[in-house]
Enzyme design. Structure first.
Site, PDB file in Angstrom:
ATOM      1  N   MET A   1       0.846  -1.200   0.000  1.00 22.52           N
ATOM      2  CA  MET A   1       0.000   0.000   0.000  1.00 22.52           C
ATOM      3  C   MET A   1       0.877   1.244   0.000  1.00 22.52           C
ATOM      4  O   MET A   1       2.091   1.170   0.210  1.00 22.52           O
ATOM      5  CB  MET A   1      -0.911  -0.006   1.235  1.00 22.52           C
ATOM      6  CG  MET A   1      -0.181   0.155   2.557  1.00 22.52           C
ATOM      7  SD  MET A   1      -1.194  -0.262   3.996  1.00 22.52           S
ATOM      8  CE  MET A   1      -0.967  -2.045   4.046  1.00 22.52           C
TER       9      MET A   1
ATOM     10  N   ASP B   1     -11.030  -2.647  15.003  1.00 23.02           N
ATOM     11  CA  ASP B   1      -9.837  -2.721  15.850  1.00 23.02           C
ATOM     12  C   ASP B   1      -9.399  -1.303  16.204  1.00 23.02           C
ATOM     13  O   ASP B   1      -8.785  -0.620  15.386  1.00 23.02           O
ATOM     14  CB  ASP B   1      -8.711  -3.461  15.133  1.00 23.02           C
ATOM     15  CG  ASP B   1      -7.499  -3.677  16.032  1.00 23.02           C
ATOM     16  OD1 ASP B   1      -7.496  -3.166  17.168  1.00 23.02           O
ATOM     17  OD2 ASP B   1      -6.555  -4.353  15.586  1.00 23.02           O
TER      18      ASP B   1
ATOM     19  N   ASP C   1      -4.799  -0.411   8.649  1.00 24.62           N
ATOM     20  CA  ASP C   1      -5.160  -1.744   9.143  1.00 24.62           C
ATOM     21  C   ASP C   1      -6.664  -1.996   9.096  1.00 24.62           C
ATOM     22  O   ASP C   1      -7.397  -1.747  10.051  1.00 24.62           O
ATOM     23  CB  ASP C   1      -4.645  -1.952  10.568  1.00 24.62           C
ATOM     24  CG  ASP C   1      -4.575  -3.427  10.930  1.00 24.62           C
ATOM     25  OD1 ASP C   1      -5.257  -4.235  10.263  1.00 24.62           O
ATOM     26  OD2 ASP C   1      -3.834  -3.776  11.865  1.00 24.62           O
TER      27      ASP C   1
END
Length: 444
Positions: free
Chosen positions: A246, A291, A310
């Protein structure tokens, strides 16, 4: 994720028996730290209203967390998840120990890293890159991140999965359940199997880098051109089942804003942006990054924006669940106790035919938890002791028998996201006008 200035690593145990041995040693360290007297006290208190209070030596605590940090994978991730869950599934002693794992992770050694790169990219993998930084810039329970520059000039962050993690998820969780029950780490009468099964499903999603790439693209489409946020683009030509490529993004973990070098206005703005995003995820996107680890958010001071990282734990929320939470939030803001009860029953927080005193106790608990929502103007998270009050009251209710039902397992990670966002606001000592933003989001 943990961040590093140098590359000290230990090999990730990838075989099932090796991981069982490490987990057995970890729980052995924990049991030794509790001692025979402490284990007997836990056993005696299983059915009582007062949970056991045992002392665990710092040395045994360190050994336990060190071993899970070396295992990485589901064993470490479950320690992080359960320590932040907020549902009081673990005893305070267990939660306190596991909380040390939130900021702990060890990178794998160069020899193991090289094998992964050769397996995924081929023996001549280095020809793809103009520069590859072998020192990881971050590591977590599932993998570690390296900075690289391609031959065509792309500056990338490569998230590289630890070997054996994907294959070890099921056995890790089975072993954790066995050792947890053996040590009496869960309150009597609570069946944690549905929650562990939901955790199992989430961990498999987190280890599926193709699914994470799709989630990042879907989330970016929802956020649109919002200048306050940046979501790195995926480079699929360099992504594999074990490597996610990424855009590299500059920034510092957002909780660093708690440092005196940053102004209160910056702290308040960051907390407000992330709290509003949490509400939008549920009520607008129906797509939640579940998360709330503080290191998953970077503060890019140069551009005044927050980088979102993430997306392995991203999950869609079913329309009926969104509607039930909308009902609960509206009723909480409007102090509508009848509405709160109907929403709480639908969500599984209480039974439809629970005794009146149990219902009133539960609604009082919901009102307490919703304190930031119910206060007009800016709520000062830094000056609040809300977390302590909610925890203590929740423990009292748990051991008084008020809870006759448990919420659906898929709500566990939504609770963790709500709690994580509030915890970040407290870490930043931020003031957030949560009522106004919630009313706007709910169109009250």
């Amino acid at each position: 994720m943990s961040h590093f200035s140098n590359h000290r690593g230990s090999a990730v145990p990838s075989k099932r028996l090796s991981r069982l041995w490490h987990l057995g040693r970890a729980t052995g360290d924990l049991a030794a730290g509790i001692g025979v007297k402490g284990l007997l006290e836990i056993a005696r208190s299983r059915g009582s209203a007062q949970p056991a209070r045992v002392q665990i030596s710092p040395e045994h605590t360190r050994r336990f967390t060190d071993r899970l940090a070396r295992m990485r994978g589901a064993a470490m991730k479950m320690g992080q998840l359960m320590s932040m869950d907020g549902t009081d599934m673990l005893t305070p002693e267990a939660a306190e120990i596991l909380s040390a794992l939130r900021d702990r992770a060890e990178p794998m050694p160069l020899s193991q890293l090289s094998k992964v790169l050769e397996r995924e990219y081929g023996a001549d993998w280095n020809k793809r890159f103009k520069r590859f930084d072998f020192t990881p810039i971050a590591a977590a329970s599932i993998g570690q991140v390296h900075r690289a520059e391609t031959r065509d000039g792309r500056h990338l962050a490569l998230k590289i999965q630890f070997p054996g993690v994907r294959e070890s998820i099921d056995s890790d969780i089975d072993n954790l359940m066995f050792f947890g029950k053996t040590l009496g780490m869960t309150p009597q009468g609570i069946d944690i199997t549905p929650y562990m099964d939901e955790a199992r499903r989430q961990l498999h999603r987190e280890a599926d880098y193709a699914a994470e790439a799709d989630a990042m693209d879907a989330y970016r489409a929802q956020v649109g051109n919002d200048p306050d946020f940046f979501i790195p683009a995926i480079h699929r030509d360099l992504s594999t089942p074990s490597i996610l490529a990424m855009d590299f993004a500059e920034g510092v973990p957002v909780d660093r804003l708690a440092n005196p070098n940053y102004r209160r206005a910056e702290r308040d703005r960051a907390a407000t942006l992330l709290m509003r995003l949490t509400l939008r995820e549920l009520f607008e996107f129906a797509l939640v990054q579940t998360d709330p680890n503080f290191s998953n958010y970077l503060y890019d001071a140069a551009n005044g924006r927050i980088v979102l990282l993430d997306f392995g734990a991203t999950q869609r929320v079913e329309p009926h669940l969104v509607a039930q939470y909308r009902h609960l939030f509206r009723a909480s803001i409007q102090d509508d106790r009848a509405g709160m009860r109907s929403a709480a029953v639908a969500l599984g927080y209480m039974g439809a035919h629970d005794p009146h005193e149990h219902v009133e106790a539960m609604i009082d608990m919901l009102c307490l938890s919703a304190e930031p929502l119910r206060q007009p103007g800016h709520y000062d998270f830094g000056a609040s002791d809300l977390f302590e009050r909610v925890f203590l009251r929740g423990r009292e209710l748990l051991h008084s028998g008020v809870f006759t039902s448990v919420p659906a397992a898929e709500t566990m990670f939504l609770h963790r996201k709500f709690m994580g966002s509030a915890m970040l606001s407290r870490r930043l000592r931020a003031r957030v006008d949560l009522m106004t933003m919630a009313q706007a989001c709910l169109a009250i």
